[in-house]
Design a protein around this motif. Sequence first.
Motif, short mmCIF file in Angstrom:
data_model
loop_
_atom_site.label_atom_id
_atom_site.label_comp_id
_atom_site.label_asym_id
_atom_site.label_seq_id
_atom_site.Cartn_x
_atom_site.Cartn_y
_atom_site.Cartn_z
N ARG A 202 0.86 -1.18 0.15
CA ARG A 202 0.47 0.19 0.18
C ARG A 202 0.91 1.23 -0.51
NH1 ARG A 202 -4.00 -1.67 4.36
NH2 ARG A 202 -4.38 0.72 4.91
N ALA A 203 2.05 1.08 0.71
CA ALA A 203 2.79 2.70 0.67
C ALA A 203 3.60 2.11 -0.41
CB ALA A 203 4.03 2.47 1.73
N PHE A 204 3.73 1.00 -1.45
CA PHE A 204 4.24 1.39 -2.71
C PHE A 204 3.48 2.11 -3.57
CE2 PHE A 204 7.59 -2.14 -1.84
CZ PHE A 204 8.15 -1.78 -1.64
N SER A 205 2.09 1.99 -3.42
CA SER A 205 1.22 2.64 -4.25
C SER A 205 1.10 4.17 -3.93
CB SER A 205 0.08 1.21 -4.01
OG SER A 205 0.05 0.63 -4.60
N GLU A 206 1.06 4.05 -2.62
CA GLU A 206 1.00 5.47 -2.26
C GLU A 206 2.11 6.21 -2.76
OE1 GLU A 206 -2.19 7.73 -0.23
OE2 GLU A 206 -2.26 6.26 -1.64
N ILE A 207 3.13 5.67 -2.44
CA ILE A 207 4.25 6.70 -2.91
C ILE A 207 3.92 6.69 -4.66
CG2 ILE A 207 6.79 6.08 -3.69
CD1 ILE A 207 6.72 5.29 -0.94
N HIS A 208 4.21 5.75 -5.39
CA HIS A 208 3.66 5.73 -6.94
C HIS A 208 2.77 7.44 -7.11
CE1 HIS A 208 0.62 5.21 -10.81
NE2 HIS A 208 2.09 5.10 -10.63
N ARG A 209 0.95 7.30 -6.29
CA ARG A 209 0.61 8.47 -6.52
C ARG A 209 0.73 9.98 -6.37
NH1 ARG A 209 -2.34 11.26 -3.14
NH2 ARG A 209 -2.59 9.89 -1.30
N VAL A 210 1.64 9.70 -4.81
CA VAL A 210 1.53 11.56 -5.03
C VAL A 210 2.95 11.40 -5.44
CG1 VAL A 210 0.98 10.88 -2.36
CG2 VAL A 210 3.20 10.25 -3.12
N LEU A 211 3.67 10.54 -6.21
CA LEU A 211 5.16 11.24 -7.13
C LEU A 211 4.35 11.87 -8.62
CD1 LEU A 211 7.30 8.31 -7.34
CD2 LEU A 211 7.63 10.42 -6.23
N ARG A 212 5.48 12.89 -9.29
CA ARG A 212 4.69 13.26 -9.77
C ARG A 212 5.44 12.24 -11.86
NH1 ARG A 212 7.07 19.16 -8.56
NH2 ARG A 212 5.72 19.81 -7.14
N PRO A 213 4.77 12.38 -12.93
CA PRO A 213 4.93 11.98 -14.00
C PRO A 213 6.40 11.95 -13.78
CG PRO A 213 3.61 13.25 -14.14
CD PRO A 213 3.31 13.31 -13.21
N SER A 214 7.19 11.26 -14.06
CA SER A 214 8.88 11.12 -13.65
C SER A 214 10.02 11.32 -12.64
CB SER A 214 9.74 12.05 -14.91
OG SER A 214 9.12 11.66 -15.98
N GLY A 215 8.43 11.67 -11.10
CA GLY A 215 9.57 10.79 -10.08
C GLY A 215 10.15 9.95 -10.33
N VAL A 216 10.77 9.89 -8.78
CA VAL A 216 11.92 9.38 -8.43
C VAL A 216 11.29 8.54 -6.79
CG1 VAL A 216 13.99 10.38 -7.14
CG2 VAL A 216 14.30 8.47 -8.55
N PHE A 217 11.21 7.72 -7.29
CA PHE A 217 11.36 7.02 -5.40
C PHE A 217 12.54 6.42 -4.83
CE2 PHE A 217 10.63 3.33 -3.24
CZ PHE A 217 10.23 3.91 -1.99
N LEU A 218 13.59 6.39 -4.11
CA LEU A 218 14.71 6.05 -3.63
C LEU A 218 14.56 5.52 -1.73
CD1 LEU A 218 17.09 9.09 -4.12
CD2 LEU A 218 16.82 6.92 -5.84
N ALA A 219 15.10 4.22 -2.07
CA ALA A 219 14.73 3.68 -0.10
C ALA A 219 16.03 2.60 -0.42
CB ALA A 219 13.50 2.70 -0.59
N PHE A 220 16.29 2.97 1.16
CA PHE A 220 18.11 2.36 1.98
C PHE A 220 16.24 1.40 2.67
CE2 PHE A 220 20.19 1.05 4.93
CZ PHE A 220 22.05 0.49 4.12
N ASP A 221 17.21 -0.03 2.57
CA ASP A 221 16.63 -1.43 3.78
C ASP A 221 18.01 -2.28 4.13
OD1 ASP A 221 14.65 -1.95 5.64
OD2 ASP A 221 13.08 -0.50 4.20
N ILE A 222 17.61 -3.05 4.78
CA ILE A 222 18.45 -4.00 5.48
C ILE A 222 17.44 -5.35 4.80
CG2 ILE A 222 19.19 -2.93 7.38
CD1 ILE A 222 17.50 -3.56 9.33
N PRO A 223 18.40 -6.71 4.75
CA PRO A 223 17.70 -8.01 4.53
C PRO A 223 17.92 -8.77 5.76
CG PRO A 223 20.56 -8.13 3.43
CD PRO A 223 19.30 -6.40 4.16
N ASN A 224 16.35 -9.27 5.67
CA ASN A 224 16.44 -10.84 6.86
C ASN A 224 18.08 -10.61 6.93
OD1 ASN A 224 15.52 -11.60 8.85
ND2 ASN A 224 14.24 -13.65 7.17
N GLY A 225 18.79 -11.27 8.35
CA GLY A 225 18.85 -11.29 8.88
C GLY A 225 19.19 -11.94 10.18
N TRP A 226 20.12 -12.67 11.10
CA TRP A 226 20.15 -12.68 12.40
C TRP A 226 20.39 -11.77 13.11
CZ3 TRP A 226 23.92 -11.92 15.73
CH2 TRP A 226 25.31 -11.93 15.40
N ILE A 227 21.10 -10.79 12.71
CA ILE A 227 21.51 -9.21 13.02
C ILE A 227 21.01 -8.36 12.95
CG2 ILE A 227 23.32 -8.29 11.03
CD1 ILE A 227 24.93 -8.41 14.68
#
Length: 165
Positions: free
Chosen positions: A93-118
């Motif tokens: 839903r957040a991805f869809s909302e980001i798409h909705r509020v971006l202008r045409p040719s707008g960019v989405f950048l995200a940094f996140d972490i993968p699954n792992g014990w640490i």
Amino acid sequence: MNSFEKWYCGSALWRYLTRRQLLPWMLHGTVLGEHVLELGAGAGPATIELAMHSSVSVIQGDAAALPFPNATFSSAIAILMLHHLKSSELQNRAFSEIHRVLRPSGVFLAFDIPNGWIHRVAHIKSTFVPLDPAAVARRLIASGLSKVTLDSRSGGFLIRAMRAN
């Protein structure tokens, strides 16, 4: 967020790493434009850097139900936020909302972490719904975003996507 996350994400070390390493990597070759949405700013280590030469408004909201009109932002950025959404459905839903509020040719950048014990240990008594890097492109495309790329570095991954014209 648990006590460790609040401490670390508000620390001078995290501000330094965000300013000197993370943001230069994330923003390399990217034009954010004049109206940037930062999702999950937390203590704001990226906010100051992103807001250089412009004003900032802080609005508390829900990434899965953004309180902005369609096509408001030239870009959106999320740093270590997506895994804090309580389910994959809320992430979608957040991805869809980001798409909705971006202008045409707008960019989405995200940094996140993968699954792992640490990362699981660091999120004890906190929400941790890690994104699967192998599936995130499909999920972003399903939300309407395009030109999705992923890049991994130092225990995390960078997502770039665009809203088509």
